[in-house]
Scaffold this active site. Structure first.
Site, PDB file in Angstrom:
ATOM      1  CE1 TYR A   1      -4.055  -1.954   0.134  1.00 56.99           C
ATOM      2  CE2 TYR A   1      -2.792  -3.307   1.656  1.00 56.99           C
ATOM      3  CZ  TYR A   1      -3.887  -3.134   0.837  1.00 56.99           C
ATOM      4  OH  TYR A   1      -4.813  -4.128   0.708  1.00 56.99           O
TER       5      TYR A   1
ATOM      6  CG  ASN B   1      -0.013  12.229  -1.202  1.00 56.28           C
ATOM      7  OD1 ASN B   1       0.798  12.209  -0.274  1.00 56.28           O
ATOM      8  ND2 ASN B   1      -1.108  12.976  -1.187  1.00 56.28           N
TER       9      ASN B   1
ATOM     10  NE  ARG C   1      -4.115   4.916   9.086  1.00 56.96           N
ATOM     11  CZ  ARG C   1      -4.784   4.138   9.918  1.00 56.96           C
ATOM     12  NH1 ARG C   1      -6.057   3.904   9.697  1.00 56.96           N
ATOM     13  NH2 ARG C   1      -4.189   3.593  10.954  1.00 56.96           N
TER      14      ARG C   1
ATOM     15  CG  ASN D   1     -10.947  -1.316  -7.950  1.00 53.92           C
ATOM     16  OD1 ASN D   1     -11.567  -0.764  -8.842  1.00 53.92           O
ATOM     17  ND2 ASN D   1     -10.007  -2.209  -8.183  1.00 53.92           N
TER      18      ASN D   1
ATOM     19  CB  CYS E   1      -7.637  -3.560  -5.812  1.00 55.34           C
ATOM     20  SG  CYS E   1      -9.130  -4.521  -6.047  1.00 55.34           S
ATOM     21  CG  HIS E   2      -5.834  -9.159  -7.978  1.00 55.33           C
ATOM     22  ND1 HIS E   2      -6.467  -8.453  -8.982  1.00 55.33           N
ATOM     23  CD2 HIS E   2      -4.878  -9.896  -8.591  1.00 55.33           C
ATOM     24  CE1 HIS E   2      -5.919  -8.746 -10.142  1.00 55.33           C
ATOM     25  NE2 HIS E   2      -4.945  -9.632  -9.936  1.00 55.33           N
TER      26      HIS E   2
ATOM     27  CB  SER F   1       4.576  -2.996   4.462  1.00 49.87           C
ATOM     28  OG  SER F   1       4.084  -1.837   3.846  1.00 49.87           O
TER      29      SER F   1
ATOM     30  CD  GLU G   1      -2.890 -11.190 -12.111  1.00 53.41           C
ATOM     31  OE1 GLU G   1      -3.736 -10.614 -12.820  1.00 53.41           O
ATOM     32  OE2 GLU G   1      -2.326 -10.627 -11.147  1.00 53.41           O
TER      33      GLU G   1
END
Length: 162
Positions: free
Chosen positions: A98, A107, A112, A121, A129-130, A135, A156
């Site tokens: 993220y 940014n 968050r 999404n 988004c998958h 982290s 994938e």
């Protein structure tokens, strides 16, 4: 033009609006695009054969770049557009954290907010988004459940850390 596509992941129920401005995988404006994609056990719309259905089927068969040719309607704010474009830049088999997604969207302090864009999404798979994970390397949450997120990443060829 709404249609459903049967894949090994269930039905992809797609809303495509040719009358609105869409955005391609590079963030350029284009005529028309997908405004929503829902994954379900049943078809919400007639199962259709069209160029976008063919691209979704190609992706589900292993042509991971096929999704790049599907325009989307998503930019309700500049930041959401930038995060969406950044997500679409993540290649199949890879993942961003993220924090990396926020940085790629310009940014780095908006971790968050970037996660919120993922959670809201409306066009999963096409805006992948998958491919965004925590982290620490764990896959994190997914609207359709972490089991499907894991399945999509494995499809994938994502290499999970041990």
């Amino acid at each position: 033009m709404s249609f459903s596509v049967r894949t090994s992941f269930g039905f992809f129920n797609v809303e495509f609006n040719p009358e609105r401005v869409g955005v391609d995988s590079l963030g350029n404006k284009t005529a028309g695009g997908v405004s929503a994609l829902r994954i379900g056990a049943e078809a919400d719309y007639p199962v259709s054969k069209n160029q976008y259905a063919d691209l979704l089927l190609a992706w589900s068969s292993g042509d991971y770049s096929a999704l790049n040719d599907i325009p989307v309607i998503y930019p309700d704010s500049q930041f959401r557009l930038e995060v969406s474009v950044a997500m679409r830049s993540i290649p199949a088999g890879a993942a961003f954290s993220y924090a990396e997604l926020a940085a790629a969207a310009g940014n780095p302090n908006a971790v968050r907010a970037a996660a919120s864009v993922c959670a809201r999404n409306p066009i999963p798979i096409i805006i992948p988004c998958h491919r965004v994970i925590k982290s620490d390397g764990s896959i994190g949450n997914y609207f359709y459940g972490s089991a499907l997120k894991d399945q999509l990443l494995r499809h994938e060829n994502f290499q999970f850390s041990t």
